[in-house]
Design a protein around this motif. Structure first.
Motif, short mmCIF file in Angstrom:
data_model
loop_
_atom_site.label_atom_id
_atom_site.label_comp_id
_atom_site.label_asym_id
_atom_site.label_seq_id
_atom_site.Cartn_x
_atom_site.Cartn_y
_atom_site.Cartn_z
N GLY A 112 -5.06 1.95 1.47
CA GLY A 112 -4.28 1.43 0.33
C GLY A 112 -5.24 0.99 -0.76
O GLY A 112 -5.11 -0.09 -1.34
N CYS A 113 -6.19 1.87 -1.06
CA CYS A 113 -7.33 1.49 -1.93
C CYS A 113 -6.98 1.56 -3.41
O CYS A 113 -7.81 1.19 -4.25
N ALA A 158 -0.97 5.45 5.60
CA ALA A 158 -1.46 4.45 6.56
C ALA A 158 -0.86 4.60 7.95
O ALA A 158 -1.43 4.13 8.93
N THR A 159 0.30 5.25 8.04
CA THR A 159 0.97 5.36 9.35
C THR A 159 0.60 6.63 10.10
O THR A 159 1.01 6.81 11.25
N GLY A 174 -5.73 -2.82 2.89
CA GLY A 174 -5.84 -3.46 1.57
C GLY A 174 -4.53 -3.86 0.93
O GLY A 174 -4.10 -3.26 -0.04
N CYS A 175 -3.91 -4.87 1.47
CA CYS A 175 -2.68 -5.38 0.87
C CYS A 175 -1.64 -4.26 0.73
O CYS A 175 -1.00 -4.12 -0.30
N CYS A 176 -1.51 -3.44 1.79
CA CYS A 176 -0.52 -2.37 1.72
C CYS A 176 0.56 -2.49 2.80
O CYS A 176 1.65 -1.98 2.64
N LEU A 177 0.26 -3.22 3.89
CA LEU A 177 1.24 -3.35 4.97
C LEU A 177 2.59 -3.85 4.46
O LEU A 177 3.63 -3.43 4.94
N LEU A 178 2.51 -4.74 3.49
CA LEU A 178 3.73 -5.38 2.97
C LEU A 178 4.68 -4.40 2.29
O LEU A 178 5.82 -4.74 1.99
#
Ligand SMILES: C[S@@+](CC[C@H](N)C(=O)[O-])C[C@H]1O[C@@H](n2cnc3c(N)ncnc32)[C@H](O)[C@@H]1O
Length: 270
Positions: A112-113, A158-159, A174-178
């Motif tokens: 999540g760059c 990411a998955t 990088g702050c992407c899970l949300l």
């Protein structure tokens, strides 16, 4: 005053369009061009809307509108940071990485760059790490490759990462899970591709309440944002073979039972 506000609102409308006039105005106004807010219009999703809205907005960050808008903000944050101005989101990650005491030359992947700006943060901290990044947005990766031609970037979700197990010494989520409905899969993938450490940077959590789902606008584009029940989130880290070794709090509101934290985990041999 009223006239200025009126003119501003007209300009904002024109600049947010992709018209030739918008592009020309943006060029003339340069960095003073107005862009939509980073985050606004939060609405708590009700149970019956959660699944549908998450599916509808799953790819919202792939919008080609976002990279330029985000970069406008990031460029000013980066220049302030380089002038020595405290920038908590950057400073916390540098602090977390420094505390790991990994040898120079260790590899880092940021998932999540976006446009890869954390490469500059890491370089200016002189950590000696070899940075690479991935993001599911082709538009972000195109910008990252233009800005940093010597760094490796990939379009990847990411998955379902295409990297082999233990490909990197450190993996930063990088702050992407949300923004990822299947966040437990993304956590497991982060754990799989790291060899030593996984860092879940800038993770919004709630304490004493169930995980909450919001619809909001990010840079003017509708998206979903998840605030994780902290206990459940830490449980998912453990299930994925990660042991929490440090937590850094960026923001905390005890009365509201919410926080934004960076979680540092060590991979447990499985
Ligand atoms: C809030 S930005 C964070 C950017 C940067 N890492 C930071 O910490 O400031 C979230 C990023 O996650 C990316 N993203 C969202 N869902 C993703 C997914 N399923 N796989 C990979 N990247 C994703 C978005 O495209 C966006 O670049």
């Amino acid at each position: 005053m009223i006239l200025i506000a009126y003119m501003r609102s007209i300009c904002r409308g024109m600049l947010s369009s992709s018209s030739r006039l918008g592009k020309l105005l943006r060029r003339i106004l340069g960095k003073r061009g107005p862009y939509p807010d980073v985050s606004c219009d939060y609405e708590l999703l009700q149970d019956e809307d959660m699944v549908g809205e998450q599916a509808r907005l799953r790819t919202s960050w792939q919008s080609p509108e976002i990279p330029q808008r985000q970069r406008f903000l990031v460029d000013s944050q980066l220049s302030a940071h380089k002038r020595g101005v405290a920038t908590p989101v950057f400073d916390v990650l540098v602090k977390a990485l420094r505390a790991l005491s990994v040898p120079a030359g260790s590899s880092v992947l940021e998932i999540g760059c976006s446009s890869g700006y954390y490469s500059e943060v890491l370089a200016s901290a002189d950590l000696g790490l070899v940075y690479s990044g991935c993001d599911y947005s082709p538009a972000f990766i195109e910008m990252a490759e233009e800005k940093y031609p010597d760094i490796a970037f990939d379009v990847q979700d990411a998955t379902e990462l295409r990297y082999a197990d233990r490909s990197f010494d450190i993996v930063i989520s990088g702050c992407c899970l949300l923004h990822i409905p299947e966040y437990s899969v993304a956590i497991a993938e982060t754990a799989r591709v790291t060899g030593q450490y996984a860092i879940f940077h800038r993770t919004p959590v709630v304490i004493g309440r169930s995980t909450e789902y919001f619809r909001k606008k990010a840079y003017g584009v509708e998206t979903v944002e998840i605030h994780f029940n902290e206990e459940e989130f830490i449980g998912l880290l453990t299930q994925s073979g990660l042991r929490l070794v440090a937590t850094y709090t960026l923001d905390e509101s005890i009365p509201e039972g919410s926080a934004c934290r960076t979680y540092v985990c060590r991979k447990v041999l499985m």
